[in-house]
Design a protein around this motif. Structure first.
Motif, PDB file in Angstrom:
ATOM      1  N   ALA A  10       0.835  -1.204   0.000  1.00  6.53           N
ATOM      2  CA  ALA A  10       0.000   0.000   0.000  1.00  6.53           C
ATOM      3  C   ALA A  10       0.865   1.248   0.000  1.00  6.53           C
ATOM      4  O   ALA A  10       0.526   2.261  -0.611  1.00  6.53           O
ATOM      5  CB  ALA A  10      -0.916  -0.006   1.215  1.00  6.53           C
ATOM      6  N   ARG A  11       2.016   1.176   0.652  1.00  6.18           N
ATOM      7  CA  ARG A  11       2.902   2.329   0.762  1.00  6.18           C
ATOM      8  C   ARG A  11       3.404   2.753  -0.617  1.00  6.18           C
ATOM      9  O   ARG A  11       3.325   3.921  -0.992  1.00  6.18           O
ATOM     10  CB  ARG A  11       4.080   1.980   1.676  1.00  6.18           C
ATOM     11  N   SER A  14       0.559   3.600  -3.429  1.00  9.51           N
ATOM     12  CA  SER A  14      -0.193   4.853  -3.298  1.00  9.51           C
ATOM     13  C   SER A  14       0.516   6.038  -3.921  1.00  9.51           C
ATOM     14  O   SER A  14      -0.085   7.099  -4.089  1.00  9.51           O
ATOM     15  CB  SER A  14      -0.457   5.149  -1.818  1.00  9.51           C
ATOM     16  N   GLU A 135       5.298  13.032  -2.084  1.00  6.18           N
ATOM     17  CA  GLU A 135       5.464  11.586  -2.152  1.00  6.18           C
ATOM     18  C   GLU A 135       6.579  11.126  -1.216  1.00  6.18           C
ATOM     19  O   GLU A 135       6.460  10.087  -0.540  1.00  6.18           O
ATOM     20  CB  GLU A 135       5.752  11.149  -3.592  1.00  6.18           C
ATOM     21  N   ARG A 138       5.194  11.191   2.319  1.00  5.99           N
ATOM     22  CA  ARG A 138       4.297  10.059   2.589  1.00  5.99           C
ATOM     23  C   ARG A 138       5.068   8.752   2.725  1.00  5.99           C
ATOM     24  O   ARG A 138       4.737   7.913   3.572  1.00  5.99           O
ATOM     25  CB  ARG A 138       3.250   9.947   1.472  1.00  5.99           C
TER      26      ARG A 138
END
Length: 400
Positions: A10-11, A14, A135, A138
């Protein structure tokens, strides 16, 4: 039957592809098919790397010592040269031990956030921003908080805006001057005010200084640690040779910061990538320590192109282009083109405007959605004078 698992984490799943590289790749693909596309998308100088730098690299390639692993944090001679450059241009005196050499400025940005952020930590991101910053934040578990400044304030955020966005979770302020994508440069007074505010509130600062040597009209991009020396123990400076010396492909950047942070970043890099290619490091030593006349020549060419693109874009009804004071980008406000009939199409976003320009005029620019809110386009003027003028004249004809 076992549990169904996602193929991609998911990391990583995304994050978005770099919009600037995506647009540039699309332009190059069209060019390869024979289309006469003029691309304003790429953020790299069109000049060759200076000859003396190339010669230093060629000599280094013949030396067996450069064929081996070297310290993960960088060659001692390069770290010394970076420390000297930091004192010269950023007004901060640091020992070479507080420098980590990275694979380009982009890795320095990534490692800076990875070293400072825990999950949920917030980072104030002046917007428009370079597409990679959110990015990287995150990926480090942080939360980017956009603080938007529009064309009417020359894309420069204020202390009041930053304070309004600060919360108990705020840990880091990102500070970028000159800016990618806008070319905006904070004045010494603005830099001091923002730095003082950050220091008073106990914030860390990550300051991206990659364009600090590309300024115009007698403007100097004052480093935030020079403006507010008390911030030095809570600031990471990131920089590199890519933009100033036309060395984007050589992949040499760096981080400068407090001893404990730099030691931690060095540990991370020892597992992530180890040392930067030694030949590139030797080339960077030559760039930083060698004659700077080629830098002056490139800056003069950029200045000439800056004047051309600003004046020509501002001849187009519906486009407002502030005059940038640094880097090699203009960031026109194109909201005046929304809902206008352009060859039978009425765009409502800058993404649609960019697609129209590529389709109808064969001109590639990066839409504002890559850098924050819609309504803007980024044009790099790091391309030849003739191509630059022809590209803008195509837009003038299309949008007349």
């Amino acid at each position: 039957m076992g549990l169904t698992q996602n193929r991609i984490s998911a990391r990583v799943g995304s994050i978005a592809e770099s919009a600037t590289l995506k647009v540039d790749a699309k332009a190059k693909a069209l060019q390869a098919k024979g289309r006469p596309v003029i691309s304003f998308a790429a953020g790299e100088p069109d000049f060759p790397t200076p000859d003396y730098v190339v010669e230093a690299a060629a000599a280094a390639a013949r030396e067996p010592r450069n064929h081996r692993y070297t310290p993960a944090a960088g060659l001692p001679d390069l770290r010394e040269a970076i420390a000297a450059k930091t004192l010269r241009d950023s007004g901060l005196e640091v020992p070479a031990s507080r420098v980590v050499v990275t694979n380009g400025g982009k890795q320095a940005v990534y490692q800076a956030f990875a070293t400072l952020l825990d999950p949920g930590d917030e980072v104030l991101v002046p917007t428009p921003y370079w597409t990679t910053y959110p990015e990287a934040i995150r990926l480090a578990g942080g939360v980017p908080v956009e603080v938007f400044a529009d064309s009417e304030q020359d894309y420069l955020v204020t202390v009041e805006q930053l304070e309004a966005a600060r919360t108990p979770r705020t840990k880091v302020l990102l500070f970028v001057s000159p800016s990618n994508p806008t070319g905006a440069v904070f004045s010494p007074e603005q830099t001091a005010a923002i730095g003082t505010w950050a220091e008073e509130n106990g914030l860390w600062v990550i300051s991206d200084e990659i364009y600090q040597n590309l300024t115009y009209d007698g403007v100097r991009a004052v480093s935030i640690v020079e403006a507010v020396p008390a911030l030095a123990d809570r600031t990471i400076l990131v920089n590199g040779v890519a933009k100033t010396y036309a060395m984007t492909g050589w992949r040499v950047g760096w981080m400068v910061g407090p001893a404990d942070v730099i030691a931690a970043a060095g540990n991370l890099q020892s597992h992530l990538s180890s040392n930067v290619a030694n030949v590139s490091q030797r080339a960077a030593i030559a760039a930083l320590n060698g004659p700077q006349s080629t830098v002056d020549d490139m800056r003069a060419a950029f200045d000439r192109r800056r004047s051309t693109i600003v004046s020509e874009l501002n001849k187009i009804d519906g486009i407002v282009t502030p005059t940038p004071k640094g880097a090699f980008y203009v960031y026109p406000d194109v909201r005046g083109l929304f809902e206008r009939d352009i060859d039978g199409v009425r765009p409502t976003t800058s993404l649609e405007v960019a697609e129209l320009l590529l389709e109808k005029a064969e001109v590639a620019a990066v839409p504002g959605e890559a850098f924050g809110p819609s309504g803007y386009l980024r044009f790099s003027y790091a391309l030849g004078d003739d191509a630059l003028l022809e590209g803008v004249q195509r837009l003038q004809r299309l949008l007349a």
